[in-house]
Structures are given as C-alpha cells and as structure tokens.
Write an enzyme that holds these catalytic residues in place. Structure first.
Site, mmCIF file in Angstrom:
data_model
loop_
_atom_site.group_PDB
_atom_site.id
_atom_site.type_symbol
_atom_site.label_atom_id
_atom_site.label_comp_id
_atom_site.label_asym_id
_atom_site.label_seq_id
_atom_site.Cartn_x
_atom_site.Cartn_y
_atom_site.Cartn_z
ATOM 1 N N SER A 16 53.099 89.787 69.928
ATOM 2 C CA SER A 16 52.725 88.684 69.034
ATOM 3 C C SER A 16 53.504 88.804 67.720
ATOM 4 O O SER A 16 54.247 89.759 67.516
ATOM 5 C CB SER A 16 51.222 88.714 68.773
ATOM 6 O OG SER A 16 50.870 89.938 68.197
ATOM 7 N N GLU A 151 43.444 85.739 78.493
ATOM 8 C CA GLU A 151 42.876 84.549 77.852
ATOM 9 C C GLU A 151 43.700 83.283 78.005
ATOM 10 O O GLU A 151 43.171 82.193 78.074
ATOM 11 C CB GLU A 151 42.697 84.790 76.340
ATOM 12 C CG GLU A 151 41.563 85.688 75.965
ATOM 13 C CD GLU A 151 42.045 87.098 75.708
ATOM 14 O OE1 GLU A 151 43.104 87.473 76.270
ATOM 15 O OE2 GLU A 151 41.373 87.808 74.961
ATOM 16 N N CYS A 382 39.498 75.424 43.713
ATOM 17 C CA CYS A 382 38.206 75.448 44.394
ATOM 18 C C CYS A 382 37.291 76.495 43.745
ATOM 19 O O CYS A 382 36.804 76.262 42.653
ATOM 20 C CB CYS A 382 38.387 75.669 45.890
ATOM 21 S SG CYS A 382 37.003 74.976 46.809
ATOM 22 N N GLY A 384 38.223 78.917 42.206
ATOM 23 C CA GLY A 384 38.918 79.183 40.948
ATOM 24 C C GLY A 384 38.498 78.208 39.854
ATOM 25 O O GLY A 384 38.392 78.570 38.681
ATOM 26 N N HIS A 519 41.856 71.597 47.444
ATOM 27 C CA HIS A 519 42.933 72.556 47.746
ATOM 28 C C HIS A 519 44.280 71.831 47.797
ATOM 29 O O HIS A 519 44.705 71.403 48.870
ATOM 30 C CB HIS A 519 42.686 73.217 49.108
ATOM 31 C CG HIS A 519 41.554 74.182 49.109
ATOM 32 N ND1 HIS A 519 41.706 75.504 48.785
ATOM 33 C CD2 HIS A 519 40.243 74.020 49.390
ATOM 34 C CE1 HIS A 519 40.532 76.120 48.873
ATOM 35 N NE2 HIS A 519 39.631 75.235 49.242
ATOM 36 N N GLU A 521 47.154 73.009 47.767
ATOM 37 C CA GLU A 521 48.182 73.735 48.528
ATOM 38 C C GLU A 521 48.383 73.180 49.934
ATOM 39 O O GLU A 521 49.466 73.311 50.504
ATOM 40 C CB GLU A 521 47.859 75.233 48.586
ATOM 41 C CG GLU A 521 46.627 75.638 49.393
ATOM 42 C CD GLU A 521 45.340 75.678 48.572
ATOM 43 O OE1 GLU A 521 45.241 74.909 47.587
ATOM 44 O OE2 GLU A 521 44.429 76.451 48.928
#
Ligand code: GLN
Length: 546
Positions: A16, A151, A382, A384, A519, A521
C-alpha cells in the site's frame, strides 16, 4: 463529442501507499487536459459505511464534499486535480454496499432468493459504479487496498465482470505496482510486479497498462522484460517515477505516453493535451521568491495525512504570493503560559485547525491569545474559530472561563454551544439534537451559504458578498453573546442568510485575525488557491518581512 461513458479501473499491487489515489487523480487531470470530461470514484474495502466515524490519525482526513458526504481523503486529490464534481456516488465502501443489499433483503426485494456475494454484492457494486455513467466521457474507478487482500475480492470480481458487460473498448484496467531498486545488486527488480500481475490474472483480470512506481526511469530492457512476463504491450509499461512535487505527476505520465496509450486502448479521439497550466504551476512551486513559516497548532501524532487538505491549501496559498510555505506541526498539548513565546515566537503566522475532543484545547486557546496580543496573523478553522471566540470572550470581553460546552458543560459563559434546534437549509427541515444524538448523524455537513460583511478581511479576500463553504461540526457560535462580544470589538464578518449562524469572526486593529466555522481547505485548488489561504499567507509574509 457524444459517446457513452468509458471506465478506467485502477488497482494496486505489491504494497500500500504507492500513491494510487494520486495516480488516479493525475490520470483525471491528464484526460481533462485533452478536453475529456471525467469523474473519479473510490471503492474502499473496509466495513465502515463511510469514513465519518474513523479516527483520522489512523485513516487520514475525512474529506467532505458539497453534498455533505464524509469521504475518503483520496477524493480530496481527485477534486484538487480535476474539475469533477464529487459527492455521495463517488465513494463506496464494503459497508455501504452491504448496507444497501441488507436493506433490500429485509424489504423482501430478493423474493425469497438466497442472497450471496456473487451475484448480489457484485451486482450492487456494478450498479453503484454505473451511477457515475452518462454525464461524463470517462469514469476513473480506484479500488482501495492491495490485490491479494481478502477484503477487496468482491470489488475485483465486480470490475472483472464489468468488461464483459460494457464491452472491451469501454473498459480499461490499470495496475499500479512497485519496481524497487536494490542497492546491493545495483539494479531494479521486476519480480514483485510479476507476482502482483499473476495474482490479478488469477482472478481473471489482465491489466492493460502497468504504472511502475520506481526511483529512476525504467530502461527499455526492463520495460520489455516486464511486458513479456506480464503479458502487456511494451508501451503500456509506464514509469511512475518518484517526484518532488505531486502536481508534476500528470506531466511525468504524459512524457511516458500514458494518455496516448489510454485513448488508443479505449478507441477515443481527442485534441492534444494542454499541460501548460500544470507546467507553470510546478515551475512556480519549485522557484519561489521567498518563504514563510506557519505554525499549525493541533493534536498531532505523526500522521500529517490527517490534515491533508489543510496542508495542501496552505501550499496553494503560497502560489499567488510567490512564496514557499514551511509548515511546523505543533502539538497543542505542549503549549503552556511559560513556553508559548518560545514555541510560537518565530512563526510568521499561526493556524489552529479543526478538531474534536478536549485534549490540547487550552494550548490552542493560548496560541490564539499569543497571536492576538503579538499581532501575528492568525487563522482559526472550525474548532480553531471556536477557541478564538472563547479566548476573546475570556480575555477581552471579561467573561471568566468562557468556553465551548464541548469542553466545559458547566461554563458560566457558553459562547460556543450545541443548538437544540436549527434549520437545515439542505434538508429544508428543523433539526433537533439531544443527549442521544451526540455522536452521529447530527453534524452540520456539506455546503452552506454565508453572507459577508463589506470592509472586513473576509470581504477583502473573497471580493463578493455571497459565498458557499463546506462544514463538518456540531457546535456553533452562541448568538446570545453576539452583542456583548461585538461591543468588545469582535467583528462578525460572515453570517448565514437567515442571520442565525455566525460563520466568520475577525478582530480589528490586527494585521489579520480570522476564524471561520467552515473548512475552506476542502475547496482550495492548486490552480485556484482559496482566497482565505491566499490572504493569510500574504499577511504572514508581510509579518515575516516586518
Ligand atoms: N468539535 C467542534 C464541533 O463539533 C469542531 C469540529 C471541527 O473542527 N471540525 O463543533
């Protein structure tokens, strides 16, 4: 150009963290640069119905889309690299797939039949993928996990069937693998790739294209060897070389001929790619004129993936300012009255990001106080924003021990609180919260409109009065304290259209101090940096030069 949606499936082998999400996003960017429209889907093999309940320090950030879906952080890469509009149909987990099948089973939809992985689960997976067909030329579908995992088997079986269902020219399999360089032998090794492709072929999928993650460009000989052993064309063996800047990936892929191979295999005609915007971007990022030091005061273990979009948005903010953004990750737990100056004194700007839970909250409040008093640019997102309001209430408005009820249920001044009732614009209904609804389902999620006051930092950044931003939180600014805080000088510069929810706060007589309940970002793009990040970096840069 009107043709039906074609599908590209991206699987990963060997191990991964090879960057499958980035590779899928970069393929999207590359195809868009040729004038095609794309969407990108992530299939995740875990049992959680969505990542909303998963610990970001284990799994990385929860990315929120406009429609309020809590999704895998790879969707953040997809949105940053492409123009795809993503939502709930772009992320399916094993849990979500089983959930729908079990609901149908309980409803009696299967008419007494035995419900099985094949065909019921695989059919549900195919149906979920097909929800993305129709609107776009190409749907790129990334399968999470590594080939060989138990999975992911139902997903792989479903995409295997997909080619038979949709026709050969409409489905393409791309496999991302590792070609490690072994220093002691002085050469790269192809065996892990051979094994990974063998594994994929044993379940009936012959990859069409191999993306080989490696340190150096692969030689013609190595490519021929991989092609021979893995049964692919030599020009379908693409070097996915390590890069310094992630936005270089579409350019590297193009140089290796990936987009040509894709459109040839899918039998599509397009214009030549236009990659100048990416080339200019990389150049800007690689040759900054100056640099700025930003302290992110959060709850850190060592997984910075938990703030992926935030870190990217900060780097984006540097682009229009021609500056490199250096990030220092500071654990708020370590901040106290006595060492605040030592820890934060050399930062050009201070940012407190979103978060849940009380650990480290007082350290964050001290960081906001330090930034306010020392006129250091401050950006609160948020949580923050919420701690900045508590700090202002305590230390400027004289409300002793003011707090959010998330951290102090008994506080005399609950300036941030859990609204018992609020109007959900998206659902068009009143939402209620009580003690039973604390942990799930009651967050304010996704895009909400906000009206900006003129003559504020917020307006200066956005240059418009109406904006829409994405939310993910339960607590809100308590409007009962609105007047008192405003009288003490707090500026409420962004409010919901009905006047009920305070979305942005700021402080006057400060170079730049702003907190937002949303948010930002999540909406920043390298090619279109978010205005608040751009302005925060601009102010921090000015502070650095001062
Ligand atoms: N814990 C706070 C709330 O739920 C802030 C959440 C966040 O920062 N995303 O309101």
């Amino acid at each position: 150009m009107a043709f039906k949606t074609k599908f590209i499936f991206v699987t990963g082998g060997v191990l991964s963290s090879l960057g499958k999400g980035l590779a899928s996003a970069a393929i999207g960017a590359l195809l868009e640069s040729r004038g095609l429209t794309v969407t990108i889907v992530k299939l995740d093999p875990y049992i959680n119905v969505d990542p909303g309940t998963m610990n970001p320090f284990q799994h990385g950030e929860v990315f929120v889309t406009d429609d309020g879906s809590e999704t895998d952080l790879d969707l953040g890469h997809y949105e940053r690299f492409t123009n795809a509009k993503l939502g709930s149909n772009n992320n399916f987990t094993t849990g979500k797939i089983y959930h729908s099948v079990i609901i149908k089973e309980r409803r009696g939809d299967y008419l007494g039949g035995t419900v099985q992985v094949i065909p019921h689960i695989t059919d549900e997976i195919k149906k979920s993928i097909m929800l993305n067909a129709g609107e776009v030329d190409i749907a790129i579908v990334e399968i999470g996990g590594t080939v060989g995992d138990i999975e992911s088997l139902p997903f792989l079986e479903a995409i295997r069937q997909f080619r038979a269902d949709q026709g050969k020219e409409n489905v393409l399999y791309i496999h991302l693998t590792l070609v490690p360089y072994i220093a002691t032998a002085g050469e790269v090794k192809t065996k892990p790739t051979q094994h990974s492709v063998k594994e994929l072929r044993s379940i009936g999928i012959q990859p069409d294209i191999l993306l080989c993650r490696t340190e150096k460009l692969l030689s013609k000989d190595i490519k021929s060897k991989i092609a021979l052993f893995c049964n692919v064309d030599v020009d379908a063996v693409i070097t996915a070389k390590d890069v310094k800047c992630i936005y270089e990936v579409p350019i590297i892929f193009h140089k290796e001929g990936l987009d040509d191979k894709i459109i040839e295999s899918l039998n599509i005609w397009t214009r030549a790619p236009r990659l100048e915007i990416w080339e200019d971007l990389v150049k800007k990022l690689e040759e900054p004129e100056c640099s700025v030091n930003i302290a992110i005061v959060g709850k850190y273990t060592d997984l910075t993936e938990s703030y992926k979009s935030l870190n990217e948005a900060l780097y984006h903010g540097g682009i229009p300012n021609n500056c490199k953004v250096n990030l220092a990750f500071i654990d708020s737990d370590k901040i106290g009255e006595s060492n605040c100056k030592k820890i934060l004194g050399s930062s050009d700007g201070i940012l407190v990001p979103g978060g849940f839970g009380s650990r480290g909250v007082e350290g964050k409040i001290l960081a906001a106080k330090f930034a306010r008093e020392n006129k250091i640019p401050f950006f609160g997102i948020c949580l923050g924003m919420q701690i900045a309001v508590a700090e202002y209430a305590r230390n400027v408005a004289g409300m002793l021990n003011a707090n959010s009820t998330e951290f102090d249920k008994q506080t005399e001044y609950p300036v941030i609180y859990l609204m018992k009732e609020w109007y959900d614009f998206k659902a068009g209904t009143m939402q209620k919260r009580d003690i039973y609804s604390e942990k799930g389902g009651t967050m304010r999620l996704g895009a909400y409109p906000c009206v900006i006051e003129e003559d504020t930092f917020a307006y200066q950044a956005y240059q418009t009065k109406e904006i829409s931003e994405r939310h993910r939180h339960r607590y809100e600014f308590n409007v009962e304290y609105k007047e008192k805080l405003e009288e003490s000088g707090l500026v409420l510069s962004g409010i919901s259209p009905n006047g009920e929810l305070v979305e942005i706060i700021e402080i006057k007589d400060h170079p730049w101090f702003l907190g937002c309940q949303f948010h930002p970002e999540f909406k920043s793009r390298p090619l279109n940096p978010h205005p608040l990040f751009r302005e925060f970096i601009r102010a921090s840069l000015k502070n650095a030069g001062a």
